[in-house]
Motif scaffolding. Sequence first.
Motif, mmCIF file in Angstrom:
data_model
loop_
_atom_site.group_PDB
_atom_site.id
_atom_site.type_symbol
_atom_site.label_atom_id
_atom_site.label_comp_id
_atom_site.label_asym_id
_atom_site.label_seq_id
_atom_site.Cartn_x
_atom_site.Cartn_y
_atom_site.Cartn_z
ATOM 1 N N ALA A 157 56.611 -49.938 -64.846
ATOM 2 C CA ALA A 157 56.857 -49.210 -63.601
ATOM 3 C C ALA A 157 57.931 -49.903 -62.771
ATOM 4 C CB ALA A 157 55.559 -49.085 -62.807
ATOM 5 N N ALA A 158 57.895 -51.231 -62.713
ATOM 6 C CA ALA A 158 58.909 -51.972 -61.955
ATOM 7 C C ALA A 158 60.296 -51.763 -62.558
ATOM 8 C CB ALA A 158 58.554 -53.453 -61.922
ATOM 9 N N LEU A 159 60.403 -51.776 -63.872
ATOM 10 C CA LEU A 159 61.696 -51.558 -64.522
ATOM 11 C C LEU A 159 62.218 -50.151 -64.268
ATOM 12 C CD1 LEU A 159 61.161 -53.411 -67.914
ATOM 13 C CD2 LEU A 159 62.621 -54.104 -66.006
ATOM 14 N N VAL A 160 61.334 -49.176 -64.310
ATOM 15 C CA VAL A 160 61.749 -47.797 -64.028
ATOM 16 C C VAL A 160 62.239 -47.682 -62.586
ATOM 17 C CG1 VAL A 160 60.899 -45.429 -63.764
ATOM 18 C CG2 VAL A 160 60.309 -46.738 -65.803
ATOM 19 N N ILE A 161 61.538 -48.292 -61.653
ATOM 20 C CA ILE A 161 61.938 -48.254 -60.241
ATOM 21 C C ILE A 161 63.278 -48.944 -60.043
ATOM 22 C CG2 ILE A 161 61.360 -49.146 -57.942
ATOM 23 C CD1 ILE A 161 58.391 -48.573 -58.704
ATOM 24 N N LEU A 162 63.485 -50.111 -60.683
ATOM 25 C CA LEU A 162 64.769 -50.799 -60.564
ATOM 26 C C LEU A 162 65.911 -49.966 -61.136
ATOM 27 C CD1 LEU A 162 63.813 -54.481 -61.409
ATOM 28 C CD2 LEU A 162 64.625 -53.587 -59.222
ATOM 29 N N PHE A 163 65.674 -49.335 -62.261
ATOM 30 C CA PHE A 163 66.697 -48.484 -62.871
ATOM 31 C C PHE A 163 67.053 -47.328 -61.937
ATOM 32 C CE2 PHE A 163 67.744 -44.690 -65.344
ATOM 33 C CZ PHE A 163 68.930 -45.127 -65.942
ATOM 34 N N LEU A 164 66.043 -46.659 -61.420
ATOM 35 C CA LEU A 164 66.291 -45.540 -60.514
ATOM 36 C C LEU A 164 66.989 -45.995 -59.237
ATOM 37 C CD1 LEU A 164 62.993 -43.506 -60.967
ATOM 38 C CD2 LEU A 164 65.259 -43.006 -61.914
ATOM 39 N N SER A 208 55.150 -43.254 -72.321
ATOM 40 C CA SER A 208 53.875 -42.583 -72.562
ATOM 41 C C SER A 208 52.707 -43.491 -72.175
ATOM 42 C CB SER A 208 53.764 -42.127 -74.014
ATOM 43 O OG SER A 208 53.707 -43.231 -74.879
ATOM 44 N N LEU A 209 52.878 -44.797 -72.357
ATOM 45 C CA LEU A 209 51.861 -45.748 -71.905
ATOM 46 C C LEU A 209 51.775 -45.750 -70.384
ATOM 47 C CD1 LEU A 209 49.889 -48.092 -72.577
ATOM 48 C CD2 LEU A 209 51.856 -49.612 -72.369
ATOM 49 N N LEU A 210 52.933 -45.685 -69.733
ATOM 50 C CA LEU A 210 52.976 -45.726 -68.272
ATOM 51 C C LEU A 210 52.274 -44.523 -67.657
ATOM 52 C CD1 LEU A 210 54.076 -47.067 -65.702
ATOM 53 C CD2 LEU A 210 56.125 -45.678 -65.979
ATOM 54 N N ILE A 211 52.495 -43.350 -68.217
ATOM 55 C CA ILE A 211 51.880 -42.164 -67.636
ATOM 56 C C ILE A 211 50.506 -41.875 -68.225
ATOM 57 C CG2 ILE A 211 54.058 -41.122 -66.950
ATOM 58 C CD1 ILE A 211 53.951 -39.367 -69.386
ATOM 59 N N ARG A 230 49.424 -41.251 -71.408
ATOM 60 C CA ARG A 230 49.207 -40.254 -72.452
ATOM 61 C C ARG A 230 48.723 -40.852 -73.764
ATOM 62 N NH1 ARG A 230 53.779 -35.602 -72.123
ATOM 63 N NH2 ARG A 230 53.358 -35.034 -70.001
ATOM 64 N N ARG A 231 49.010 -42.127 -73.972
ATOM 65 C CA ARG A 231 48.645 -42.690 -75.255
ATOM 66 C C ARG A 231 48.337 -44.169 -75.079
ATOM 67 N NH1 ARG A 231 52.811 -43.702 -79.968
ATOM 68 N NH2 ARG A 231 53.943 -44.198 -78.108
ATOM 69 N N GLY A 232 47.310 -44.610 -75.727
ATOM 70 C CA GLY A 232 46.985 -46.022 -75.764
ATOM 71 C C GLY A 232 46.373 -46.524 -74.468
ATOM 72 N N ALA A 233 45.624 -47.587 -74.587
ATOM 73 C CA ALA A 233 44.986 -48.159 -73.411
ATOM 74 C C ALA A 233 46.000 -48.960 -72.609
ATOM 75 C CB ALA A 233 43.829 -49.045 -73.838
ATOM 76 N N GLY A 234 46.688 -49.893 -73.252
ATOM 77 C CA GLY A 234 47.711 -50.672 -72.572
ATOM 78 C C GLY A 234 47.127 -51.553 -71.490
ATOM 79 N N SER A 235 47.753 -52.677 -71.260
ATOM 80 C CA SER A 235 47.269 -53.555 -70.203
ATOM 81 C C SER A 235 47.863 -53.119 -68.872
ATOM 82 C CB SER A 235 47.670 -54.999 -70.506
ATOM 83 O OG SER A 235 49.060 -55.162 -70.370
ATOM 84 N N SER A 236 47.143 -53.411 -67.814
ATOM 85 C CA SER A 236 47.641 -53.030 -66.489
ATOM 86 C C SER A 236 48.891 -53.833 -66.149
ATOM 87 C CB SER A 236 46.560 -53.239 -65.432
ATOM 88 O OG SER A 236 46.143 -54.581 -65.415
ATOM 89 N N ARG A 237 48.992 -55.055 -66.666
ATOM 90 C CA ARG A 237 50.183 -55.859 -66.414
ATOM 91 C C ARG A 237 51.416 -55.230 -67.061
ATOM 92 N NH1 ARG A 237 50.821 -62.326 -67.382
ATOM 93 N NH2 ARG A 237 52.869 -62.488 -66.415
ATOM 94 N N ARG A 263 51.818 -52.074 -67.784
ATOM 95 C CA ARG A 263 52.116 -50.857 -67.019
ATOM 96 C C ARG A 263 52.877 -51.203 -65.744
ATOM 97 N NH1 ARG A 263 48.461 -46.034 -67.856
ATOM 98 N NH2 ARG A 263 47.419 -46.474 -69.802
ATOM 99 N N LEU A 264 52.490 -52.273 -65.088
ATOM 100 C CA LEU A 264 53.152 -52.693 -63.862
ATOM 101 C C LEU A 264 54.600 -53.095 -64.142
ATOM 102 C CD1 LEU A 264 52.860 -53.301 -60.841
ATOM 103 C CD2 LEU A 264 52.154 -55.606 -61.476
ATOM 104 N N VAL A 265 54.827 -53.825 -65.214
ATOM 105 C CA VAL A 265 56.189 -54.237 -65.571
ATOM 106 C C VAL A 265 57.050 -53.016 -65.891
ATOM 107 C CG1 VAL A 265 57.558 -55.446 -67.327
ATOM 108 C CG2 VAL A 265 55.550 -56.541 -66.332
#
Length: 132
Positions: free
Chosen positions: A97-104, A79-82, A84-91, A93-95
């Motif tokens: 996204a990288a984990l999701v890409i590696l998994f896929l 939810s942070l990545l897309i 929907r919730r929370g500000a979250g740091s860009s770093r 979010r990048l991590v």
Amino acid sequence: MRCSDADREGIAGRLRAAAAEGRLGMDEFEERTAAVYAARYDRELSALVADLPPAPGSAGNGWRAVLLAMWRQILADLSLLIGRRGAGSSRRRLVIAALVILFLAGVVLAAVLGVDGGGHHGFEHQRIGRGF
């Protein structure tokens, strides 16, 4: 299903605990508490605490608790990545996204190469040499 007075009191207790921990402001606590006592059905009560941590002891023991905590963390990260919730740091979010890409990529690679359950195919079992 209709909720009982005991159900309402349990949810009100969770809201009090959340307010004491600083998870809810006083205005939000008062709004949710009023909604608790006005609720008629279980789903109405569940919605009032859906964004709060579970009550102590409700997660279970052993692997179930670990898997439940892992699932909650994955959902929070997604939810942070897309956004929907929370500000979250860009770093972060990048991590994520990288984990999701590696998994896929791993899933695609496994599908393309095929997962044979540890069986061996090909030349690795052919013996080459003298007397074998």
